[in-house]
Scaffold this motif. Structure first.
Motif, mmCIF file in Angstrom:
data_model
loop_
_atom_site.group_PDB
_atom_site.id
_atom_site.type_symbol
_atom_site.label_atom_id
_atom_site.label_comp_id
_atom_site.label_asym_id
_atom_site.label_seq_id
_atom_site.Cartn_x
_atom_site.Cartn_y
_atom_site.Cartn_z
ATOM 1 N N UNK A 149 51.784 58.273 23.910
ATOM 2 C CA UNK A 149 51.814 56.834 23.623
ATOM 3 C C UNK A 149 50.573 56.497 22.804
ATOM 4 N N UNK A 150 50.756 55.680 21.774
ATOM 5 C CA UNK A 150 49.638 55.160 20.983
ATOM 6 C C UNK A 150 49.640 53.642 21.046
ATOM 7 N N UNK A 151 48.442 53.062 21.157
ATOM 8 C CA UNK A 151 48.246 51.618 21.147
ATOM 9 C C UNK A 151 47.200 51.312 20.082
ATOM 10 N N UNK A 152 47.489 50.341 19.223
ATOM 11 C CA UNK A 152 46.535 49.901 18.209
ATOM 12 C C UNK A 152 46.220 48.437 18.451
ATOM 13 N N UNK A 153 44.934 48.086 18.302
ATOM 14 C CA UNK A 153 44.484 46.711 18.543
ATOM 15 C C UNK A 153 43.282 46.410 17.670
ATOM 16 N N UNK A 154 43.019 45.117 17.473
ATOM 17 C CA UNK A 154 41.829 44.668 16.753
ATOM 18 C C UNK A 154 40.719 44.446 17.758
ATOM 19 N N UNK A 155 39.515 44.945 17.448
ATOM 20 C CA UNK A 155 38.390 44.809 18.377
ATOM 21 C C UNK A 155 37.525 43.588 18.074
ATOM 22 N N UNK A 156 38.017 42.665 17.268
ATOM 23 C CA UNK A 156 37.288 41.415 17.010
ATOM 24 C C UNK A 156 37.294 40.551 18.264
ATOM 25 N N UNK A 157 36.244 39.783 18.462
ATOM 26 C CA UNK A 157 36.188 38.861 19.590
ATOM 27 C C UNK A 157 35.625 39.456 20.858
ATOM 28 N N UNK A 158 35.287 40.731 20.847
ATOM 29 C CA UNK A 158 34.669 41.369 22.004
ATOM 30 C C UNK A 158 33.183 41.016 21.964
ATOM 31 N N UNK A 159 32.760 40.080 22.804
ATOM 32 C CA UNK A 159 31.384 39.597 22.747
ATOM 33 C C UNK A 159 30.633 39.729 24.058
ATOM 34 N N UNK A 160 31.324 39.610 25.176
ATOM 35 C CA UNK A 160 30.657 39.572 26.478
ATOM 36 C C UNK A 160 30.640 40.954 27.128
ATOM 37 N N UNK A 161 29.679 41.139 28.006
ATOM 38 C CA UNK A 161 29.556 42.382 28.746
ATOM 39 C C UNK A 161 30.888 42.764 29.381
ATOM 40 N N UNK A 162 31.313 43.988 29.163
ATOM 41 C CA UNK A 162 32.527 44.602 29.708
ATOM 42 C C UNK A 162 33.840 44.087 29.112
ATOM 43 N N UNK A 163 33.817 43.206 28.090
ATOM 44 C CA UNK A 163 35.061 42.891 27.388
ATOM 45 C C UNK A 163 35.689 44.209 26.961
ATOM 46 N N UNK A 164 37.003 44.384 27.179
ATOM 47 C CA UNK A 164 37.596 45.694 26.917
ATOM 48 C C UNK A 164 39.082 45.605 26.645
ATOM 49 N N UNK A 165 39.570 46.592 25.874
ATOM 50 C CA UNK A 165 40.999 46.739 25.603
ATOM 51 C C UNK A 165 41.251 48.168 25.169
ATOM 52 N N UNK A 166 42.513 48.555 25.292
ATOM 53 C CA UNK A 166 42.893 49.896 24.873
ATOM 54 C C UNK A 166 44.201 50.300 25.493
ATOM 55 N N UNK A 167 44.231 51.530 26.017
ATOM 56 C CA UNK A 167 45.443 52.124 26.545
ATOM 57 C C UNK A 167 45.230 52.522 27.996
ATOM 58 N N UNK A 168 46.226 52.250 28.832
ATOM 59 C CA UNK A 168 46.181 52.643 30.242
ATOM 60 C C UNK A 168 47.322 53.607 30.526
ATOM 61 N N UNK A 169 47.017 54.636 31.321
ATOM 62 C CA UNK A 169 48.006 55.529 31.912
ATOM 63 C C UNK A 169 47.928 55.289 33.407
ATOM 64 N N UNK A 170 49.054 54.999 34.043
ATOM 65 C CA UNK A 170 49.006 54.593 35.449
ATOM 66 C C UNK A 170 50.104 55.269 36.273
ATOM 67 N N UNK A 171 49.695 55.793 37.421
ATOM 68 C CA UNK A 171 50.621 56.305 38.414
ATOM 69 C C UNK A 171 50.745 55.282 39.542
ATOM 70 N N UNK A 172 49.606 54.831 40.065
ATOM 71 C CA UNK A 172 49.559 53.810 41.108
ATOM 72 C C UNK A 172 48.162 53.201 41.118
ATOM 73 N N UNK A 173 47.871 52.361 42.122
ATOM 74 C CA UNK A 173 46.595 51.635 42.141
ATOM 75 C C UNK A 173 45.377 52.539 42.303
#
Length: 193
Positions: A50-74
């Motif tokens: 799986x590929x995810x593409x996003x714009x990283x503009x607007x990331x200003x505050x500590x720990x602001x984040x985005x990207x790709x998640x792989x998840x089995x459970x919590x």
């Protein structure tokens, strides 16, 4: 999972606005569990990527984040992408098997630019790669994942210190897993924009 404050369409792009103080994290160092970040997940069977593409503009505050998640459970998941720490964007990954770990490297030249993160599942592992715009792929992480685990993957975002981070996701693509660990992955045609 975990509906964001807002979801809007701008042509083929998906604009996601985070709720207040959302995150994915389990226990390590901080002692808390957060499982309230935002994600849009699709099946990730063995032998797929799986590929995810996003714009990283607007990331200003500590720990602001985005990207790709792989998840089995919590308590079994991976998140990888751009995160603000030490006042700069970092390319990082968190791998969670009961407790979370965190690896990162500064990428100041990626600030405000388009980023693609790729997860490829083969055998008992997930290979995470990333690149900025049309630049070269960078290996981010090789992490274990049980071959028989029912996993899903897709875009995620969260803002642990605030509300209102808006992330523009521009592409989601699903295709075959990478054939080699030490070679650039084959392109994946978008499944949907």
């Amino acid at each position: 999972m975990n509906a964001p404050a807002a979801i809007d369409r701008d042509g083929d792009h998906l604009l996601v606005t985070t709720r207040d103080k959302t995150d994915f994290w389990r226990t390590t160092s901080y002692g808390f569990v957060h499982d309230d970040g935002h994600a849009l997940l699709t099946d990730l069977p063995a032998g797929s990527a799986v590929e995810v593409t996003f714009d990283s503009a607007g990331f200003t505050d500590l720990y602001d984040q985005a990207g790709l998640m792989v998840r089995v459970d919590e308590s079994t998941w991976i998140k990888a992408g751009i995160e603000v720490t030490d006042s700069a964007p970092h390319l990082g990954a968190v791998v969670t098997h009961g407790s979370s770990d965190w690896s990162m490297a500064p990428v100041p030249d990626w600030a405000g630019r388009r980023v693609t993160v790729r997860a490829s599942r083969v055998g008992d592992a997930v290979t995470i790669r990333a690149r900025c715009e049309d630049g070269p792929w960078r290996m981010v992480r090789l992490a274990p994942l049980a071959p028989d685990a029912a996993a899903s993957a897709g875009p995620f975002c969260c803002s642990p210190q605030r509300a209102g981070l808006q992330v523009r996701f521009t592409r989601l693509a699903v295709g075959p897993a990478d054939t080699e660990l030490h070679a650039d992955p084959a392109p994946i045609n978008p499944a949907r924009n």
